[in-house]
Write a protein that holds these residues in place. Structure first.
Motif, PDB file in Angstrom:
ATOM      1  N   PHE A 247       0.688  -1.458  -0.029  1.00  0.00           N
ATOM      2  CA  PHE A 247      -0.141   0.131   0.140  1.00  0.00           C
ATOM      3  C   PHE A 247       0.909   1.215  -0.030  1.00  0.00           C
ATOM      4  O   PHE A 247       0.399   2.414  -0.097  1.00  0.00           O
TER       5      PHE A 247
ATOM      6  N   HIS B 248       0.107 -12.849   5.457  1.00  0.00           N
ATOM      7  CA  HIS B 248      -0.651 -11.914   6.220  1.00  0.00           C
ATOM      8  C   HIS B 248      -1.636 -12.366   7.379  1.00  0.00           C
ATOM      9  O   HIS B 248      -2.906 -12.444   7.033  1.00  0.00           O
TER      10      HIS B 248
ATOM     11  N   ARG C 181      -6.216  -7.999  10.458  1.00  0.00           N
ATOM     12  CA  ARG C 181      -6.293  -6.634   9.731  1.00  0.00           C
ATOM     13  C   ARG C 181      -5.354  -6.545   8.806  1.00  0.00           C
ATOM     14  O   ARG C 181      -5.545  -5.592   8.043  1.00  0.00           O
ATOM     15  N   LYS C 182      -4.694  -7.308   8.359  1.00  0.00           N
ATOM     16  CA  LYS C 182      -3.589  -7.462   7.475  1.00  0.00           C
ATOM     17  C   LYS C 182      -4.238  -8.147   6.160  1.00  0.00           C
ATOM     18  O   LYS C 182      -3.783  -8.353   5.189  1.00  0.00           O
ATOM     19  N   HIS C 183      -5.379  -8.717   6.329  1.00  0.00           N
ATOM     20  CA  HIS C 183      -5.869  -9.635   5.212  1.00  0.00           C
ATOM     21  C   HIS C 183      -6.454  -8.871   3.986  1.00  0.00           C
ATOM     22  O   HIS C 183      -6.407  -9.337   2.799  1.00  0.00           O
ATOM     23  N   LYS C 184      -6.351  -7.713   4.119  1.00  0.00           N
ATOM     24  CA  LYS C 184      -6.802  -6.790   3.095  1.00  0.00           C
ATOM     25  C   LYS C 184      -5.353  -6.810   2.072  1.00  0.00           C
ATOM     26  O   LYS C 184      -5.550  -6.281   0.794  1.00  0.00           O
ATOM     27  N   ALA C 185      -4.304  -7.063   2.642  1.00  0.00           N
ATOM     28  CA  ALA C 185      -3.146  -7.019   1.757  1.00  0.00           C
ATOM     29  C   ALA C 185      -2.973  -8.251   1.159  1.00  0.00           C
ATOM     30  O   ALA C 185      -1.873  -8.434   0.204  1.00  0.00           O
ATOM     31  N   ARG C 186      -3.634  -9.302   1.333  1.00  0.00           N
ATOM     32  CA  ARG C 186      -3.524 -10.519   0.636  1.00  0.00           C
ATOM     33  C   ARG C 186      -3.520 -10.424  -1.087  1.00  0.00           C
ATOM     34  O   ARG C 186      -4.559  -9.669  -1.217  1.00  0.00           O
TER      35      ARG C 186
ATOM     36  N   SER D 121      -8.168 -11.465  -3.716  1.00  0.00           N
ATOM     37  CA  SER D 121      -9.322 -10.655  -3.225  1.00  0.00           C
ATOM     38  C   SER D 121     -10.279 -10.539  -4.236  1.00  0.00           C
ATOM     39  O   SER D 121      -9.820 -10.506  -5.319  1.00  0.00           O
TER      40      SER D 121
ATOM     41  N   THR E 298     -11.968  -8.098  -5.371  1.00  0.00           N
ATOM     42  CA  THR E 298     -11.503  -6.847  -6.190  1.00  0.00           C
ATOM     43  C   THR E 298     -10.150  -7.117  -7.085  1.00  0.00           C
ATOM     44  O   THR E 298     -10.307  -7.018  -8.213  1.00  0.00           O
TER      45      THR E 298
ATOM     46  N   TRP F 174      -8.373 -19.698   2.119  1.00  0.00           N
ATOM     47  CA  TRP F 174      -8.679 -18.501   1.672  1.00  0.00           C
ATOM     48  C   TRP F 174      -8.685 -18.212   0.399  1.00  0.00           C
ATOM     49  O   TRP F 174      -9.698 -17.809  -0.375  1.00  0.00           O
TER      50      TRP F 174
ATOM     51  N   HIS G 211     -12.126 -17.786  -2.286  1.00  0.00           N
ATOM     52  CA  HIS G 211     -12.351 -16.549  -3.116  1.00  0.00           C
ATOM     53  C   HIS G 211     -12.448 -16.744  -4.372  1.00  0.00           C
ATOM     54  O   HIS G 211     -13.343 -16.190  -5.097  1.00  0.00           O
TER      55      HIS G 211
END
Length: 264
Positions: free
Chosen positions: A35, A163, A167-172, A175, A177, A204, A208
């Protein structure tokens, strides 16, 4: 004839004298923050990329990469695939965690580039390793800047950063998106290859991708019947992470998915 033979011997000696880069001279942290606003320049569109700078051996052939190793680490996968697919351009992206090959970490991407250069020089075959290259880029943000719609036939996500913290899963790297972007650059019939030694991350990623409407699970046996065995073997064994898992007696979880057509 004697002069020609001597010249060939000298050329062979010079090739053998080329020393491959050593990883110990390219120290780098294991991961980079995907990020962060890294000081990198990106093409405005795939049409703005001059692939001849990356693949000079294919200059004038109007070819673009078909395989992309995202987070390529030290380049093990693409070096293994290069002789198996001599007419396929393979790009590594150093992208967020660790193959064009796309990689975001400065020292690691430099090591891969130096490794490719040394292999090109030392190889007895002029075209050897001309089909592999690396870019330092953040694939989580700028993948469509490099690859046109439905231009890739394979995407690799090998041993990505797990990750672990929620709270770090958004960096996997997998996803909903990002899967939309992967579906955009992958042509129908193309394959997404994932492998990890972390079971939670495997579940995971698989959950997804299965939930995304443009991908369907494809088992290893089917892929091998379709002639993808060499790629599967390289995915499982060619990377530094894969070799380390084997040395430590760990397990690996492989999951592959086919891009289906979005036509009515």
């Amino acid at each position: 004839m004697a002069k020609r033979k001597r010249a060939e011997e000298q050329l062979q000696e010079s090739r053998q004298s080329v020393i491959l880069p050593q990883k110990r001279h390219y120290r780098q942290r294991a991961h980079a923050n995907p990020f962060s606003d890294h000081t990198l320049q990106y093409p405005s569109s795939p049409e703005a990329v001059d692939w001849t700078l990356h693949f000079p051996g294919f200059a004038g052939l109007a070819k673009s990469p078909q395989f992309a190793d995202v987070g390529c680490g030290f380049g093990g996968l693409m070096i293994a695939l290069a002789p198996l697919f001599p007419n396929t351009l393979i790009l590594g992206k150093h992208g967020f965690t660790r193959s064009l090959r796309m990689e975001i970490r400065v020292q690691v991407s430099q090591y891969v580039q130096d490794r490719i250069t040394a292999l090109r020089i030392s190889s007895a075959e002029p075209q050897s390793f001309q089909n592999v290259s690396v870019v330092r880029a953040n694939a989580m943000k700028f993948l469509p800047n490099y690859f046109a719609k439905q231009s890739l036939s394979a995407l690799f996500f090998l041993f990505p950063d797990p990750h672990f913290k929620i709270r770090k899963h958004k960096a996997r790297i997998i996803s909903p998106t990002l899967l939309a972007e992967y579906a955009y650059v992958l042509r129908p019939g193309g394959i997404v290859y994932t492998i990890t030694d972390v079971k939670d991350l495997h579940e995971w990623m698989a959950a997804h991708i299965k939930a995304f409407p443009l991908f369907e699970f494809i088992d290893e046996e089917t892929l091998r019947k379709e002639g993808q065995g060499p790629i599967i073997d390289a995915v499982c064994t060619a990377t530094e992470e894969g070799k380390k898992v084997e040395r430590n007696g760990g397990e690996k979880w492989l999951a592959c998915f086919r891009r289906i057509t979005d036509e009515p």
